[in-house]
Design an enzyme around this catalytic site. Structure first.
Site, PDB file in Angstrom:
ATOM      1  N   LYS A   9      10.940  38.869  15.844  1.00  0.00           N
ATOM      2  CA  LYS A   9      11.671  40.008  15.304  1.00  0.00           C
ATOM      3  C   LYS A   9      12.838  40.376  16.222  1.00  0.00           C
ATOM      4  O   LYS A   9      12.742  40.264  17.437  1.00  0.00           O
ATOM      5  CB  LYS A   9      10.725  41.204  15.168  1.00  0.00           C
ATOM      6  N   LYS A  14      12.856  37.978  22.386  1.00  0.00           N
ATOM      7  CA  LYS A  14      12.799  36.516  22.321  1.00  0.00           C
ATOM      8  C   LYS A  14      13.941  35.864  23.096  1.00  0.00           C
ATOM      9  O   LYS A  14      13.755  34.800  23.673  1.00  0.00           O
ATOM     10  CB  LYS A  14      12.779  36.024  20.877  1.00  0.00           C
ATOM     11  N   LYS A  40      24.573  38.214  17.072  1.00  0.00           N
ATOM     12  CA  LYS A  40      24.989  38.976  18.255  1.00  0.00           C
ATOM     13  C   LYS A  40      25.498  38.066  19.362  1.00  0.00           C
ATOM     14  O   LYS A  40      26.214  38.516  20.256  1.00  0.00           O
ATOM     15  CB  LYS A  40      23.819  39.816  18.792  1.00  0.00           C
ATOM     16  N   ASP A 128      13.660  38.108  11.683  1.00  0.00           N
ATOM     17  CA  ASP A 128      13.451  39.171  10.708  1.00  0.00           C
ATOM     18  C   ASP A 128      13.503  38.628   9.279  1.00  0.00           C
ATOM     19  O   ASP A 128      12.799  39.097   8.394  1.00  0.00           O
ATOM     20  CB  ASP A 128      14.520  40.260  10.875  1.00  0.00           C
TER      21      ASP A 128
END
Length: 249
Positions: A9, A14, A40, A128
């Site tokens: 998620k 991670k 990102k 996600d």
């Protein structure tokens, strides 16, 4: 060559786990590539001394053409880890998953693996949504193994379950398999018990138990992995143990 996709998620840590695993493998003399698969584009920043890396999609937007060499879209980080970021489209425009697929196709054209001959390739993938491009490492043969990062938090476990189920749905097609769970502790009530229940439900081992540690935050404030910043810290030793387990398989 081991090809491993690390899913979890958003916000579960991670990228921190992936970059520290890459650092631990590099310290042990392995040639490592880390590919960040998140819009990102911050997966590799702590391997690069806190310096953001120009992403593949960012390069293509800026120059309106594909890069013609790996040097234009990669950088060497701690321990010689080769860092690449897929990036994503302009916010609100386009599909981040397609950006991942476009990047993977480009890396094939640039003969990344043939040129680098890595021992381990790590894909850091947002978990996600397990669809389209975000499932590419699983479906398209880029990764052989999947590691799922979770804590005992409800939404982290919910995402972890979706990831495990998605991989299970591909089981009869010869795609990547989940090799285990990485517990990234948030110190919530019954955390270990909840993660153990999830692991048992999917018949998966818990490969690493990463303690919550101020050393990680201290390292990241300096643009470093904790493996580089404090190699003797207990949390760093957990990453070295995980690296050893992966290399033994």
């Amino acid at each position: 060559m081991r090809k491993i996709a690390v899913y979890g998620k958003g916000g579960i840590g991670k990228s921190t786990l992936t970059s520290n695993l890459a650092a631990a493998l590099a310290v042990q003399g392995k040639k490592v590539i880390q590919i960040g698969c998140d819009p990102k584009a911050d997966s590799t920043i702590n391997l690069l001394g806190g310096r953001p890396l120009q992403s593949v999609m960012g390069y293509m937007r800026e120059f309106d053409e594909e890069p013609t060499s790996l040097e234009e879209i990669s950088a060497r980080g701690f321990g010689g880890v080769l860092c690449i970021e897929t990036g994503g489209p302009t916010p609100g425009l386009g599909c981040a998953g397609r950006g991942i697929i476009a990047t993977f196709n480009l890396l094939e054209d640039l003969e990344l693996f043939e040129r680098e001959q890595p021992d381990v390739v790590l894909y850091d993938v947002l978990g996600d949504v397990v669809c389209g491009g975000f499932a590419a490492p699983i479906r398209e043969g880029y990764a052989e193994d999947v590691l799922i990062v979770t804590s005992g938090e409800k939404m982290a476990l919910y995402a972890a379950n979706n990831i495990a189920t998605a991989v299970e749905n591909f089981a009869d097609r010869g795609y990547a398999k989940v090799r285990g769970v990485l517990l990234n502790r948030r110190n919530v009530p019954r955390e270990e018990e909840k993660v153990q229940e999830f692991a048992r439900a999917h018949q998966l081992p818990i490969l690493a138990d990463i303690p919550r540690s101020d050393a990680i935050s201290e390292a990241e404030e300096r643009g470093m992995t904790v493996v580089e910043y404090a190699p003797d810290a207990p949390v760093s030793q957990a990453f070295f143990a995980l690296a050893n387990d992966i290399l033994k398989e």
